[in-house]
Design a protein around this motif. Structure first.
Motif, PDB file in Angstrom:
ATOM      1  N   VAL A 152      -1.962  -1.236  -7.281  1.00 20.49           N
ATOM      2  CA  VAL A 152      -2.346  -2.146  -8.357  1.00 20.49           C
ATOM      3  C   VAL A 152      -1.791  -1.601  -9.666  1.00 20.49           C
ATOM      4  O   VAL A 152      -1.452  -0.417  -9.771  1.00 20.49           O
ATOM      5  CB  VAL A 152      -3.880  -2.299  -8.437  1.00 20.49           C
ATOM      6  CG1 VAL A 152      -4.420  -2.919  -7.154  1.00 20.49           C
ATOM      7  CG2 VAL A 152      -4.551  -0.948  -8.691  1.00 20.49           C
ATOM      8  N   PRO A 166      -4.128   0.157  -1.670  1.00 17.50           N
ATOM      9  CA  PRO A 166      -3.329  -0.920  -2.258  1.00 17.50           C
ATOM     10  C   PRO A 166      -2.808  -0.513  -3.633  1.00 17.50           C
ATOM     11  O   PRO A 166      -3.505   0.137  -4.424  1.00 17.50           O
ATOM     12  CB  PRO A 166      -4.331  -2.079  -2.364  1.00 17.50           C
ATOM     13  CG  PRO A 166      -5.334  -1.809  -1.290  1.00 17.50           C
ATOM     14  CD  PRO A 166      -5.478  -0.313  -1.275  1.00 17.50           C
ATOM     15  N   VAL A 177       0.849  -1.186   0.000  1.00 16.51           N
ATOM     16  CA  VAL A 177       0.000   0.000   0.000  1.00 16.51           C
ATOM     17  C   VAL A 177       0.887   1.239   0.000  1.00 16.51           C
ATOM     18  O   VAL A 177       2.084   1.170   0.294  1.00 16.51           O
ATOM     19  CB  VAL A 177      -0.948   0.033   1.227  1.00 16.51           C
ATOM     20  CG1 VAL A 177      -1.829  -1.207   1.261  1.00 16.51           C
ATOM     21  CG2 VAL A 177      -0.152   0.151   2.532  1.00 16.51           C
ATOM     22  N   ALA A 235      -3.352  -6.573  -6.400  1.00 24.92           N
ATOM     23  CA  ALA A 235      -2.380  -5.742  -5.678  1.00 24.92           C
ATOM     24  C   ALA A 235      -0.987  -6.380  -5.709  1.00 24.92           C
ATOM     25  O   ALA A 235      -0.845  -7.610  -5.660  1.00 24.92           O
ATOM     26  CB  ALA A 235      -2.825  -5.540  -4.237  1.00 24.92           C
TER      27      ALA A 235
END
Length: 210
Positions: A95, A93, A42, A72
């Motif tokens: 991605v 998160p 994150v 993620a």
């Protein structure tokens, strides 16, 4: 014999303590097991669009498997050195869609246009992540202030190595605009034709919008 008498008198206390212990052990065995967790990456803090990710920009978070984002990233090595395509709030998160790649792309549902502004100095002030309205002016006809794209997103330019717009956004039909470096905008597909037409025949400017 005195100890036997004391033990006899305290038999209720001993029984109560044993019962309490048995109850506690029973409750412990009935307690639901901790939910399974997964590790994912994150944002460690708010990240501006165009940020080149370093160790201090990401952290590993442990979240319930049921709430994990499948796409993620898990390993910091997968993202270090990559740039953010859009602003990323802390805790979100990471991605693939949030990161800029060599294959230039904007948010889902948009197309990317390389543009030049009539004023390179203004263009240089626009950072990735800025939202702008693009206006076209045609001095020859007296037409000015025609909006050809609304809330276009300024994108990072791959390979520039900085967090700015890489020398400017810009488009326009005047020869003096050709010395301005192009900058990338993510626009709606139905705006792209008008934007391309304006680039060939008009002077373009932008207005920063929320």
């Amino acid at each position: 014999m005195r100890w036997r008498a004391a033990l006899w008198r305290g038999r209720f206390l001993v029984a109560a303590a044993a019962l309490a212990l048995a109850t506690a052990l029973g409750l412990q065995s009935l307690r639901a097991p901790a939910p399974a967790t997964v590790s994912l990456l994150v944002a460690a803090h708010d990240l501006a669009a165009g940020t080149t990710l370093a160790d201090s920009d990401v952290r590993v978070a442990h979240v319930p498997a049921s709430a994990a984002v499948d796409a993620a990233f898990r390993d910091p090595a997968e993202v270090l050195g990559a740039g953010t395509a859009v602003p990323v709030p802390a805790g979100l998160p990471l991605v693939p869609g949030l990161l800029a790649t060599a294959e230039v792309g904007g948010p889902a549902g948009t197309v990317v246009a390389a543009v030049r502004l009539s004023d390179p100095a203004v263009a240089a002030l626009l950072a990735p992540g800025t939202r702008v309205d693009v206006l076209a002016a045609t001095p020859e006809t007296g037409e000015s202030g025609v909006v050809v794209a609304r809330r276009a997103l300024v994108l990072p330019v791959p390979g520039t190595g900085d967090d700015g717009a890489g020398g400017g956004l810009g488009l326009g039909g005047a020869d003096r605009q050709q010395d301005a470096s192009p900058v990338l905008l993510a626009v709606q597909p139905d705006e792209a034709p008008a934007l391309a037409g304006a680039a060939a025949s008009a002077l373009l400017s932008v207005v920063v919008v929320p």
